[in-house]
Write a protein that holds these residues in place. Sequence first.
Motif, PDB file in Angstrom:
ATOM      1  N   THR A   9      49.334  34.785  26.796  1.00 13.05           N
ATOM      2  CA  THR A   9      50.510  34.363  27.987  1.00 13.05           C
ATOM      3  C   THR A   9      50.871  35.560  28.132  1.00 13.05           C
ATOM      4  O   THR A   9      51.705  35.570  29.109  1.00 13.05           O
TER       5      THR A   9
ATOM      6  N   ILE B  17      55.019  20.883  35.217  1.00  9.33           N
ATOM      7  CA  ILE B  17      56.485  21.419  35.420  1.00  9.33           C
ATOM      8  C   ILE B  17      56.226  22.311  37.182  1.00  9.33           C
ATOM      9  O   ILE B  17      57.025  22.617  37.852  1.00  9.33           O
TER      10      ILE B  17
ATOM     11  N   ARG C 125      52.449  36.536  32.137  1.00  9.92           N
ATOM     12  CA  ARG C 125      53.537  36.494  32.371  1.00  9.92           C
ATOM     13  C   ARG C 125      54.071  37.796  33.724  1.00  9.92           C
ATOM     14  O   ARG C 125      54.532  37.517  34.256  1.00  9.92           O
TER      15      ARG C 125
ATOM     16  N   ARG D 158      50.291  19.192  31.574  1.00  7.03           N
ATOM     17  CA  ARG D 158      51.555  20.189  31.286  1.00  7.03           C
ATOM     18  C   ARG D 158      52.272  20.727  32.734  1.00  7.03           C
ATOM     19  O   ARG D 158      52.537  21.371  33.026  1.00  7.03           O
ATOM     20  N   ARG D 159      50.778  21.372  32.758  1.00  4.85           N
ATOM     21  CA  ARG D 159      51.280  22.403  33.907  1.00  4.85           C
ATOM     22  C   ARG D 159      51.403  21.926  35.567  1.00  4.85           C
ATOM     23  O   ARG D 159      52.135  22.245  36.104  1.00  4.85           O
TER      24      ARG D 159
ATOM     25  N   GLU E 103      53.358  30.164  24.182  1.00  7.96           N
ATOM     26  CA  GLU E 103      54.202  29.847  25.795  1.00  7.96           C
ATOM     27  C   GLU E 103      55.740  29.107  24.595  1.00  7.96           C
ATOM     28  O   GLU E 103      56.242  29.942  25.592  1.00  7.96           O
ATOM     29  N   LYS E 104      55.662  28.149  24.191  1.00  4.25           N
ATOM     30  CA  LYS E 104      56.966  28.019  23.931  1.00  4.25           C
ATOM     31  C   LYS E 104      57.586  28.725  23.045  1.00  4.25           C
ATOM     32  O   LYS E 104      59.037  29.240  23.219  1.00  4.25           O
TER      33      LYS E 104
ATOM     34  N   GLU F 104      47.424  20.604  28.537  1.00  2.77           N
ATOM     35  CA  GLU F 104      47.646  21.558  28.346  1.00  2.77           C
ATOM     36  C   GLU F 104      47.407  21.904  30.406  1.00  2.77           C
ATOM     37  O   GLU F 104      48.733  21.881  30.968  1.00  2.77           O
TER      38      GLU F 104
ATOM     39  N   HIS G 254      59.755  29.235  26.520  1.00  4.82           N
ATOM     40  CA  HIS G 254      60.481  28.229  26.109  1.00  4.82           C
ATOM     41  C   HIS G 254      59.913  26.869  26.265  1.00  4.82           C
ATOM     42  O   HIS G 254      60.849  26.265  27.306  1.00  4.82           O
ATOM     43  N   TYR G 255      58.734  27.068  26.953  1.00  4.88           N
ATOM     44  CA  TYR G 255      58.210  25.804  27.692  1.00  4.88           C
ATOM     45  C   TYR G 255      57.618  24.743  26.819  1.00  4.88           C
ATOM     46  O   TYR G 255      57.728  25.007  25.637  1.00  4.88           O
TER      47      TYR G 255
END
Length: 311
Positions: A175, A307, A179, A303-304, A120-121, A300, A125-126
Amino acid sequence: MTHQLKQPSQRVSRRGVTDALLVLVAIIWGSSYITTKDVVNHVPVLFFLMVRFGIAAIGFGLVGWQHLSRATATTWLTGISLGLFLTGIFVAETFGVKHTTAIAAGFLISLNVVLVPWVEKWILHYPIHWALMVSMVIALGGTALVTSSHGGQFVVNLGDGLILLAASLRAIQMTVTKRWVSEERIDIIALNVIQFMTVWIVCGGLTAITSNSLTIINALKSVSFWLVAGYLGLLGTVAAFVIQMVSIRHTSAARAALLLGLEPAFSALFGVIGGERLSLSSAIGGGLIVAGTLWGQQAEYRRRLEIENRT
């Protein structure tokens, strides 16, 4: 008043059933490695996958044919694209299982959980939280121990490498799926039928090119082949998806991930039952992988939430 008093117990009972069903999925998936290994030692991998996903496509298609008939062009395009990803995942994973132990395969495939944030990073770009970095280090330490169990040193054999490739592809697919599906109004049931159909057709075409008729005829005569293909096609694919789809309405994503994270532990258990040896280094390494992935799942999840709160 009586009705209100019953509600908490009903919720507890429903959550208990949900938890039991999710653990059942983990058991089925955990058993898939040793059962698959027993079959693909005698049957072509691509033919086995063709039959397994043919059964899954037909079984799930019978349930969701109305959804499939209403599927949009976007759903078809997305389903075929993800189906090609799924084909790559299962081809790599199943060939990997053939060339390594079921125990190692079950542990290594679970690395996809700690790989997702890094993918995902790269794609979305997370940001990466420090806890995810720690979970990756722990899981990689476990990977070194699991792979060293084959010969006493850190050597990634062909089977291990293919399983790691499958884990990486699975992380990318997860991922990309998030999206693509979030950007369009896509029917999830139709999407999965199309994915299963894609794997079925692609593996069927590859089977026609690579397998000889005598091998296929012998496979068709094997009772164990049909039992495993049916078991994994109906229970390991169709039923597992339905259980997850229903369970998510009655439990949190974090709890579901935690219970499904028991899969590698069950893969080790069934591997031992099936006659494989669980060495001390593999047991410790597998424990580190499980610990790393579970920690990574919790990190994770937090983190979500961060966000979502920012947006």
